[in-house]
Design an enzyme around this catalytic site. Structure first.
Site, PDB file in Angstrom:
ATOM      1  N   GLU A   1       0.884  -1.177   0.000  1.00 36.73           N
ATOM      2  CA  GLU A   1       0.000   0.000   0.000  1.00 36.73           C
ATOM      3  C   GLU A   1       0.913   1.216   0.000  1.00 36.73           C
ATOM      4  OE1 GLU A   1      -3.236  -0.033  -0.199  1.00 36.73           O
ATOM      5  OE2 GLU A   1      -3.794  -2.063   0.370  1.00 36.73           O
TER       6      GLU A   1
ATOM      7  N   CYS B   1      -2.333   9.140   2.184  1.00 37.03           N
ATOM      8  CA  CYS B   1      -2.003   8.535   0.892  1.00 37.03           C
ATOM      9  C   CYS B   1      -3.056   8.926  -0.141  1.00 37.03           C
ATOM     10  CB  CYS B   1      -1.914   7.025   1.024  1.00 37.03           C
ATOM     11  SG  CYS B   1      -3.346   6.312   1.840  1.00 37.03           S
TER      12      CYS B   1
HETATM   13  P1  NAD Z   1       8.193   5.387   4.606  1.00 28.90           P
HETATM   14  O1  NAD Z   1       8.281   4.643   3.326  1.00 28.90           O
HETATM   15  O2  NAD Z   1       9.269   6.341   4.930  1.00 28.90           O
HETATM   16  O3  NAD Z   1       8.127   4.353   5.838  1.00 28.90           O
HETATM   17  C1  NAD Z   1       7.085   3.398   5.917  1.00 28.90           C
HETATM   18  C2  NAD Z   1       7.530   2.223   6.767  1.00 28.90           C
HETATM   19  O4  NAD Z   1       8.503   1.477   6.028  1.00 28.90           O
HETATM   20  C3  NAD Z   1       8.201   2.610   8.079  1.00 28.90           C
HETATM   21  O5  NAD Z   1       7.765   1.731   9.095  1.00 28.90           O
HETATM   22  C4  NAD Z   1       9.661   2.392   7.779  1.00 28.90           C
HETATM   23  O6  NAD Z   1      10.396   2.159   8.940  1.00 28.90           O
HETATM   24  C5  NAD Z   1       9.576   1.175   6.884  1.00 28.90           C
HETATM   25  N1  NAD Z   1      10.767   0.889   6.062  1.00 28.90           N
HETATM   26  C6  NAD Z   1      11.492   1.737   5.308  1.00 28.90           C
HETATM   27  N2  NAD Z   1      12.504   1.076   4.699  1.00 28.90           N
HETATM   28  C7  NAD Z   1      12.401  -0.224   5.058  1.00 28.90           C
HETATM   29  C8  NAD Z   1      13.155  -1.404   4.756  1.00 28.90           C
HETATM   30  N3  NAD Z   1      14.219  -1.377   3.953  1.00 28.90           N
HETATM   31  N4  NAD Z   1      12.764  -2.568   5.296  1.00 28.90           N
HETATM   32  C9  NAD Z   1      11.672  -2.633   6.100  1.00 28.90           C
HETATM   33  N5  NAD Z   1      10.935  -1.547   6.440  1.00 28.90           N
HETATM   34  C10 NAD Z   1      11.298  -0.359   5.907  1.00 28.90           C
HETATM   35  O7  NAD Z   1       6.755   6.108   4.612  1.00 28.90           O
HETATM   36  P2  NAD Z   1       6.172   7.179   5.636  1.00 28.90           P
HETATM   37  O8  NAD Z   1       6.862   8.482   5.446  1.00 28.90           O
HETATM   38  O9  NAD Z   1       6.099   6.600   6.991  1.00 28.90           O
HETATM   39  O10 NAD Z   1       4.668   7.302   5.124  1.00 28.90           O
HETATM   40  C11 NAD Z   1       4.268   8.120   4.063  1.00 28.90           C
HETATM   41  C12 NAD Z   1       4.091   7.320   2.799  1.00 28.90           C
HETATM   42  O11 NAD Z   1       3.202   6.229   3.029  1.00 28.90           O
HETATM   43  C13 NAD Z   1       3.451   8.120   1.687  1.00 28.90           C
HETATM   44  O12 NAD Z   1       4.082   7.782   0.482  1.00 28.90           O
HETATM   45  C14 NAD Z   1       2.012   7.646   1.691  1.00 28.90           C
HETATM   46  O13 NAD Z   1       1.343   7.827   0.468  1.00 28.90           O
HETATM   47  C15 NAD Z   1       2.185   6.212   2.039  1.00 28.90           C
HETATM   48  N6  NAD Z   1       0.969   5.621   2.595  1.00 28.90           N
HETATM   49  C16 NAD Z   1       0.258   4.770   1.812  1.00 28.90           C
HETATM   50  C17 NAD Z   1      -0.925   4.237   2.278  1.00 28.90           C
HETATM   51  C18 NAD Z   1      -1.743   3.330   1.413  1.00 28.90           C
HETATM   52  O14 NAD Z   1      -2.620   2.666   1.959  1.00 28.90           O
HETATM   53  N7  NAD Z   1      -1.526   3.278   0.110  1.00 28.90           N
HETATM   54  C19 NAD Z   1      -1.366   4.544   3.569  1.00 28.90           C
HETATM   55  C20 NAD Z   1      -0.600   5.396   4.353  1.00 28.90           C
HETATM   56  C21 NAD Z   1       0.576   5.938   3.849  1.00 28.90           C
END
Ligand code: NAD
Length: 504
Positions: free
Chosen positions: A261, A295
């Site tokens: 997502e 998102c």
């Molecule tokens: P992010 O990608 O920085 O982090 C998301 C999660 O991924 C965190 O828990 C982070 O620690 C983890 N992560 C990052 N690299 C990783 C790796 N190599 N291995 C395992 N885990 C890892 O995102 P964010 O800034 O927390 O959130 C914002 C983003 O999330 C926006 O792009 C938004 O659109 C998206 N989002 C999408 C949805 C959806 O349902 N489509 C919902 C909420 C947020």
């Protein structure tokens, strides 16, 4: 603030690993969660490492062995009690969401309500994990499919829905018979701890403490270990497209399953016959709500040329009236951005937009006060600007004009992401054109509703670089189970399918 934290059991320095009870670790880095609304320190967490991760997995695996054979409706009853626990603590948990990530209080409470609703939905699902039955081509044979639990599911969540994204996944996974290990964002660890403790207390009453695990650690060590872990058949990851591409690559490398997502770049088209009052409200909530950090936030607005002038003027006037400030205050409609990096994304994004000829119509400023506040911004641009292809996770809305709806739909789809979309029109034909197979290419397509604020009953998710996952309602539970096709021969013969003969 302190009383809310106390009631939720948040300490000054919290452990970063929980398998029901806290797993003590005394070597990890201590990170502090600051409130983006005023910069005040809320509490700290000692990050867990790979050693603690192993303990969390072991506890989840052991609990899973017993959980998977508990009848699904009984699992549902336990999930129902988790919903009740969140109901009881809704005010405190919602306030913690607001304190920790800065969304306004009604949205913080709304997020917890969404988790409670998810529990209700999951309870219903627990009696409806249906398989199909088919007619066998062989006499005296019966064929059907059944669904079994998958195992220990890894759940990675983004900062902006620190409670509900976990609930979308975990509560459905639990009724499906899985165990769940949660790796939350380091920007919102306290909400995760409070949620975990509340739900584990329910599991403990039934002898299943540890079925839900929580691991708060770095991406490079804990995150990478988790996604590479063959004991986790499914990784459900919510966050940026950058993160999703990495997760997808690693999980595919071990032929595991991913449920992704990821980022959106959502647009609204406004036709000349649209109810303008309705459309302005829909656009304003979509673009300004949660300070543009959903998102599904509206990032692009396509206005028909005949109404573009009036619509833009009214929208800009509405933007200028948005009460910005303390997210805990009842009158506030827009709180802060999550952190200083998000403010940099906003200021740099505006520079890039202007460098490509975009014109700021309102907003564009960083507020000089404690916390991370900016003003919601409307920009007049062109759909072919390179920056429009990227998700800026801040309250910046592009306005574009069009003459022909075919152009609007083409530009609408001409971005890498495919999450949420909307059209405002009173024309049945235009609405159907937008929803047709050659209309919106997104996972969510709305008519006379904005792009954000989805209900849990539908399957939630998006196409293209949004990752293709579907969560929450409809038949999304299938992602958390494995399908088994069963054929039973109750005859006294052994006929082979497709008429093959093999008589010995
Ligand atoms: P992010 O990608 O920085 O982090 C998301 C999660 O991924 C965190 O828990 C982070 O620690 C983890 N992560 C990052 N690299 C990783 C790796 N190599 N291995 C395992 N885990 C890892 O995102 P964010 O800034 O927390 O959130 C914002 C983003 O999330 C926006 O792009 C938004 O659109 C998206 N989002 C999408 C949805 C959806 O349902 N489509 C919902 C909420 C947020």
């Amino acid at each position: 603030m302190k009383d809310i934290l106390q009631r939720l059991g948040i300490e000054d320095i919290n452990p970063g690993a929980w398998a029901g009870a806290a797993i003590a670790g005394d070597t990890g880095e201590v990170v502090t969660s600051y409130s983006p609304g005023n910069g005040e320190a809320l509490a700290s967490v000692r990050l867990a490492g790979v050693g603690e991760y192993e303990q969390v997995v072991a506890a989840a695996q052991s609990a899973f062995e017993r959980w998977r054979v508990l009848p699904a409706p009984q699992r549902g009853e336990i999930v129902r009690q988790m919903g009740e626990a969140m109901r009881t603590h809704k005010d405190d948990l919602g306030a913690l969401v607001t304190l920790e990530v800065g969304k306004i209080l009604s949205e913080g409470l709304g997020e917890v309500q969404e988790s409670i609703d998810m529990a209700d939905l999951a309870v219903g699902m627990s009696r409806q994990l249906f398989g199909l039955s088919m007619h066998s081509e062989r006499p005296g044979h019966r064929m059907y499919e059944q669904w079994h639990p998958l195992g220990v599911v890894g759940c990675i969540t983004a900062f902006n829905f620190p409670n509900a994204v976990w609930a979308w996944n975990a509560l459905v996974a639990l009724v499906a018979g899985d165990a769940v290990i949660w790796k939350p964002s380091l920007k919102a660890p306290l909400t995760a701890i409070a949620t975990h403790r509340m739900c584990d207390a329910v599991l403990a009453k039934h002898g299943f403490s540890g079925l839900l695990g929580l691991i708060i650690g770095g991406d490079a060590d804990v995150g990478e270990t988790m996604i590479a872990d063959k004991r986790l058949p499914l990784i459900s990851a919510t966050g940026s497209t950058r993160m999703g591409k990495r997760v997808n690559q690693v999980v595919a490398g071990r032929l595991g399953r991913c449920l992704l997502e990821l980022g959106g770049n959502n647009a609204i088209i406004v036709e000349p016959d649209a109810d303008m009052d309705l459309a302005i409200r829909g656009v304003a909530f979509g673009a300004v709500g949660t300070a543009g950090q959903r998102c599904t936030s509206t990032r692009r607005l396509f206005l028909h040329k005949s109404i573009a002038g009036e619509f833009t003027d009214r929208l800009v006037a509405a933007y200028k009236k948005v009460p910005i400030g303390d997210p805990m205050h009842a009158d506030t409609l827009m709180g802060p951005l999550i952190d200083a990096d998000a403010v940099s994304m906003y200021t740099q994004g505006l520079k890039d937009i202007q460098a490509e000829g975009g014109e700021i119509l309102c907003g564009g400023t960083v507020l000089d006060r404690p916390g991370h506040y900016v003003t919601p911004t409307v920009v007049r641009g062109r759909p072919d600007m390179a920056i429009v292809q990227h998700e800026l996770f801040v309250p910046i809305l592009y306005v574009f004009e069009y003459e022909d709806i075919e152009d609007a739909i083409k530009w609408h789809n001409d971005v890498p992401q495919g999450l949420s979309s909307a059209i405002f029109t009173d024309s049945f034909r235009r609405a159907e054109r937008f929803l047709a197979a050659h209309g919106s290419d997104c996972g969510i397509a709305n008519v006379n509703i904005g792009t954000s604020g989805a209900e849990i009953g539908g399957a939630f998710g998006g196409e293209k670089e949004t990752g293709g996952g579907r969560e929450a309602g409809s038949d999304s539970w299938k992602a958390y189970m494995r399908r088994q096709t069963c054929t039973l021969n109750w005859s006294t013969d052994l006929p082979l399918a497709q008429g093959v003969k093999f008589d010995i």
